[in-house]
Design a protein around this motif. Structure first.
Motif, PDB file in Angstrom:
ATOM      1  N   HIS A  72       7.544   8.743 -10.833  1.00 43.64           N
ATOM      2  CA  HIS A  72       6.821   8.786  -9.561  1.00 43.64           C
ATOM      3  C   HIS A  72       5.502   8.022  -9.594  1.00 43.64           C
ATOM      4  O   HIS A  72       4.755   8.042  -8.617  1.00 43.64           O
ATOM      5  CB  HIS A  72       6.594  10.233  -9.133  1.00 43.64           C
ATOM      6  CG  HIS A  72       7.852  10.883  -8.645  1.00 43.64           C
ATOM      7  ND1 HIS A  72       8.272  10.797  -7.341  1.00 43.64           N
ATOM      8  CD2 HIS A  72       8.801  11.585  -9.298  1.00 43.64           C
ATOM      9  CE1 HIS A  72       9.425  11.446  -7.217  1.00 43.64           C
ATOM     10  NE2 HIS A  72       9.768  11.920  -8.387  1.00 43.64           N
ATOM     11  N   GLU A  73       5.183   7.372 -10.713  1.00 43.91           N
ATOM     12  CA  GLU A  73       3.894   6.700 -10.860  1.00 43.91           C
ATOM     13  C   GLU A  73       3.808   5.393 -10.065  1.00 43.91           C
ATOM     14  O   GLU A  73       2.731   4.821  -9.933  1.00 43.91           O
ATOM     15  CB  GLU A  73       3.588   6.457 -12.348  1.00 43.91           C
ATOM     16  CG  GLU A  73       4.516   5.466 -13.037  1.00 43.91           C
ATOM     17  CD  GLU A  73       5.874   6.045 -13.409  1.00 43.91           C
ATOM     18  OE1 GLU A  73       6.090   7.254 -13.174  1.00 43.91           O
ATOM     19  OE2 GLU A  73       6.720   5.291 -13.909  1.00 43.91           O
ATOM     20  N   THR A  74       4.934   4.930  -9.530  1.00 43.77           N
ATOM     21  CA  THR A  74       4.922   3.675  -8.779  1.00 43.77           C
ATOM     22  C   THR A  74       4.807   3.887  -7.274  1.00 43.77           C
ATOM     23  O   THR A  74       4.609   2.930  -6.531  1.00 43.77           O
ATOM     24  CB  THR A  74       6.230   2.897  -9.020  1.00 43.77           C
ATOM     25  OG1 THR A  74       7.314   3.715  -8.591  1.00 43.77           O
ATOM     26  CG2 THR A  74       6.401   2.534 -10.478  1.00 43.77           C
ATOM     27  N   GLY A  75       4.969   5.116  -6.812  1.00 35.41           N
ATOM     28  CA  GLY A  75       4.993   5.363  -5.368  1.00 35.41           C
ATOM     29  C   GLY A  75       6.274   4.879  -4.728  1.00 35.41           C
ATOM     30  O   GLY A  75       6.373   4.790  -3.498  1.00 35.41           O
ATOM     31  N   ALA A  76       7.264   4.566  -5.549  1.00 36.93           N
ATOM     32  CA  ALA A  76       8.531   4.027  -5.047  1.00 36.93           C
ATOM     33  C   ALA A  76       9.633   5.075  -5.007  1.00 36.93           C
ATOM     34  O   ALA A  76      10.711   4.800  -4.501  1.00 36.93           O
ATOM     35  CB  ALA A  76       8.978   2.856  -5.919  1.00 36.93           C
ATOM     36  N   ARG A 124       9.665  -4.573  -7.727  1.00 38.45           N
ATOM     37  CA  ARG A 124       8.562  -4.964  -6.829  1.00 38.45           C
ATOM     38  C   ARG A 124       7.353  -4.062  -6.993  1.00 38.45           C
ATOM     39  O   ARG A 124       6.258  -4.387  -6.565  1.00 38.45           O
ATOM     40  CB  ARG A 124       9.001  -4.849  -5.358  1.00 38.45           C
ATOM     41  CG  ARG A 124      10.178  -5.682  -4.964  1.00 38.45           C
ATOM     42  CD  ARG A 124      10.591  -5.323  -3.533  1.00 38.45           C
ATOM     43  NE  ARG A 124       9.472  -5.563  -2.612  1.00 38.45           N
ATOM     44  CZ  ARG A 124       9.380  -4.995  -1.408  1.00 38.45           C
ATOM     45  NH1 ARG A 124      10.308  -4.159  -0.984  1.00 38.45           N
ATOM     46  NH2 ARG A 124       8.373  -5.262  -0.617  1.00 38.45           N
ATOM     47  N   TYR A 125       7.604  -2.868  -7.512  1.00 45.49           N
ATOM     48  CA  TYR A 125       6.543  -1.867  -7.580  1.00 45.49           C
ATOM     49  C   TYR A 125       6.334  -1.403  -9.020  1.00 45.49           C
ATOM     50  O   TYR A 125       7.254  -0.877  -9.645  1.00 45.49           O
ATOM     51  CB  TYR A 125       6.917  -0.642  -6.741  1.00 45.49           C
ATOM     52  CG  TYR A 125       7.241  -0.914  -5.290  1.00 45.49           C
ATOM     53  CD1 TYR A 125       6.381  -1.652  -4.481  1.00 45.49           C
ATOM     54  CD2 TYR A 125       8.397  -0.397  -4.728  1.00 45.49           C
ATOM     55  CE1 TYR A 125       6.682  -1.870  -3.141  1.00 45.49           C
ATOM     56  CE2 TYR A 125       8.705  -0.604  -3.391  1.00 45.49           C
ATOM     57  CZ  TYR A 125       7.843  -1.333  -2.596  1.00 45.49           C
ATOM     58  OH  TYR A 125       8.139  -1.545  -1.282  1.00 45.49           O
ATOM     59  N   GLY A 126       5.112  -1.596  -9.513  1.00 44.03           N
ATOM     60  CA  GLY A 126       4.736  -1.058 -10.810  1.00 44.03           C
ATOM     61  C   GLY A 126       3.885   0.184 -10.621  1.00 44.03           C
ATOM     62  O   GLY A 126       3.638   0.611  -9.493  1.00 44.03           O
ATOM     63  N   PRO A 127       3.398   0.756 -11.728  1.00 45.59           N
ATOM     64  CA  PRO A 127       2.558   1.960 -11.622  1.00 45.59           C
ATOM     65  C   PRO A 127       1.309   1.701 -10.782  1.00 45.59           C
ATOM     66  O   PRO A 127       0.720   0.623 -10.846  1.00 45.59           O
ATOM     67  CB  PRO A 127       2.180   2.247 -13.076  1.00 45.59           C
ATOM     68  CG  PRO A 127       3.267   1.613 -13.875  1.00 45.59           C
ATOM     69  CD  PRO A 127       3.687   0.395 -13.105  1.00 45.59           C
ATOM     70  N   VAL A 128       0.938   2.688  -9.982  1.00 43.97           N
ATOM     71  CA  VAL A 128      -0.231   2.587  -9.109  1.00 43.97           C
ATOM     72  C   VAL A 128      -1.411   3.286  -9.773  1.00 43.97           C
ATOM     73  O   VAL A 128      -1.297   4.429 -10.203  1.00 43.97           O
ATOM     74  CB  VAL A 128       0.043   3.259  -7.743  1.00 43.97           C
ATOM     75  CG1 VAL A 128      -1.184   3.142  -6.839  1.00 43.97           C
ATOM     76  CG2 VAL A 128       1.255   2.648  -7.076  1.00 43.97           C
ATOM     77  N   GLU A 129      -2.533   2.574  -9.844  1.00 43.43           N
ATOM     78  CA  GLU A 129      -3.760   3.202 -10.350  1.00 43.43           C
ATOM     79  C   GLU A 129      -4.557   3.687  -9.157  1.00 43.43           C
ATOM     80  O   GLU A 129      -4.776   2.932  -8.223  1.00 43.43           O
ATOM     81  CB  GLU A 129      -4.597   2.187 -11.142  1.00 43.43           C
ATOM     82  CG  GLU A 129      -3.848   1.525 -12.294  1.00 43.43           C
ATOM     83  CD  GLU A 129      -3.505   2.523 -13.398  1.00 43.43           C
ATOM     84  OE1 GLU A 129      -4.217   3.540 -13.497  1.00 43.43           O
ATOM     85  OE2 GLU A 129      -2.529   2.287 -14.125  1.00 43.43           O
ATOM     86  N   ARG A 130      -5.002   4.925  -9.211  1.00 47.08           N
ATOM     87  CA  ARG A 130      -5.838   5.431  -8.117  1.00 47.08           C
ATOM     88  C   ARG A 130      -7.049   6.137  -8.661  1.00 47.08           C
ATOM     89  O   ARG A 130      -7.005   6.751  -9.671  1.00 47.08           O
ATOM     90  CB  ARG A 130      -5.046   6.406  -7.243  1.00 47.08           C
ATOM     91  CG  ARG A 130      -4.153   5.692  -6.271  1.00 47.08           C
ATOM     92  CD  ARG A 130      -3.260   6.684  -5.550  1.00 47.08           C
ATOM     93  NE  ARG A 130      -4.018   7.560  -4.655  1.00 47.08           N
ATOM     94  CZ  ARG A 130      -4.264   7.278  -3.379  1.00 47.08           C
ATOM     95  NH1 ARG A 130      -3.839   6.166  -2.875  1.00 47.08           N
ATOM     96  NH2 ARG A 130      -4.929   8.114  -2.621  1.00 47.08           N
ATOM     97  N   ARG A 142       0.814  -1.220   0.000  1.00 46.09           N
ATOM     98  CA  ARG A 142       0.000   0.000   0.000  1.00 46.09           C
ATOM     99  C   ARG A 142       0.847   1.270   0.000  1.00 46.09           C
ATOM    100  O   ARG A 142       2.026   1.240   0.361  1.00 46.09           O
ATOM    101  CB  ARG A 142      -0.931   0.012   1.209  1.00 46.09           C
ATOM    102  CG  ARG A 142      -0.222   0.171   2.533  1.00 46.09           C
ATOM    103  CD  ARG A 142      -1.206   0.006   3.692  1.00 46.09           C
ATOM    104  NE  ARG A 142      -0.499  -0.061   4.965  1.00 46.09           N
ATOM    105  CZ  ARG A 142      -0.294   0.994   5.754  1.00 46.09           C
ATOM    106  NH1 ARG A 142      -0.732   2.183   5.398  1.00 46.09           N
ATOM    107  NH2 ARG A 142       0.349   0.849   6.900  1.00 46.09           N
ATOM    108  N   LEU A 143       0.181   2.370  -0.362  1.00 48.05           N
ATOM    109  CA  LEU A 143       0.798   3.688  -0.253  1.00 48.05           C
ATOM    110  C   LEU A 143       0.536   4.244   1.140  1.00 48.05           C
ATOM    111  O   LEU A 143      -0.541   4.064   1.695  1.00 48.05           O
ATOM    112  CB  LEU A 143       0.207   4.647  -1.289  1.00 48.05           C
ATOM    113  CG  LEU A 143       0.551   4.389  -2.757  1.00 48.05           C
ATOM    114  CD1 LEU A 143      -0.351   5.242  -3.644  1.00 48.05           C
ATOM    115  CD2 LEU A 143       2.007   4.691  -3.046  1.00 48.05           C
ATOM    116  N   VAL A 144       1.524   4.930   1.679  1.00 46.00           N
ATOM    117  CA  VAL A 144       1.400   5.563   2.986  1.00 46.00           C
ATOM    118  C   VAL A 144       1.500   7.076   2.790  1.00 46.00           C
ATOM    119  O   VAL A 144       2.335   7.552   2.030  1.00 46.00           O
ATOM    120  CB  VAL A 144       2.540   5.091   3.918  1.00 46.00           C
ATOM    121  CG1 VAL A 144       2.536   5.848   5.230  1.00 46.00           C
ATOM    122  CG2 VAL A 144       2.445   3.591   4.161  1.00 46.00           C
TER     123      VAL A 144
END
Ligand SMILES: [Zn+2]
Length: 156
Positions: free
Chosen positions: A80-84, A150-156, A22-24
């Motif tokens: 920055h699209e991965t939140g990583a 481990r982290y791909g782009p996050v869809e929100r 998850r994103l924090v």
């Protein structure tokens, strides 16, 4: 000469095995300072590593996070699209921002201090952007030869 050696593909060719972490929102993480009032979102594992990196800074220095997930935040750099990835700098204990972008010896030393702590904590930087650090994305996996992100782009 590296004639005959296979060409190594760039970060974009690194496979992603999304772990679903998850994103924090850093507004809920008192240990880390942020600029502005808006949300600064990062993956949990990245937040943990930033907190660890901060403990390795010399006394009187802290991390100051400027941007995380999404566009429009931070310095408008890509990735920055991965939140990583976090855009960050150093600040004094009282929150006074340092921006060690200059070529003078003090700034060079501060960039080295920042870089050392973040590297040990497991983050990588890319290209010439000393303020942009990530963990777990394709850029990180490429530089650390990790095999996959481990982290791909996050869809929100
Ligand atoms: Zn960035």
């Amino acid at each position: 000469m590296d004639e005959g050696r296979p060409h190594r593909p760039g970060p974009a060719a690194v496979p992603v095995r999304e772990c679903g972490e998850r994103l924090v929102d850093l507004r809920d993480v008192p240990a880390l300072l942020i600029t502005g009032r808006g949300p600064v979102l990062l993956r949990l594992g990245v937040v943990d590593r930033l907190v660890t990196a901060q403990t390795m800074l010399p006394e009187g220095l802290r991390l100051l996070v400027i941007g995380g997930y999404g566009t429009g935040a931070g310095l408008r750099c890509a990735g920055h699209e991965t939140g990583a990835a976090a855009d960050l700098t150093l600040c004094r204990a009282d929150g006074a921002e340092l921006w060690p972008g200059a070529a003078d010896p003090v700034a060079v030393e501060q960039r080295h201090t920042l870089s050392k702590a973040l590297s040990i904590a497991g983050l990588s930087t890319y290209a010439q952007t000393w303020w942009h650090w990530s963990h777990g994305d394709c850029s990180w996996a490429y530089q650390r030869s990790a095999g996959h992100a481990r982290y791909g782009p996050v869809e929100r």
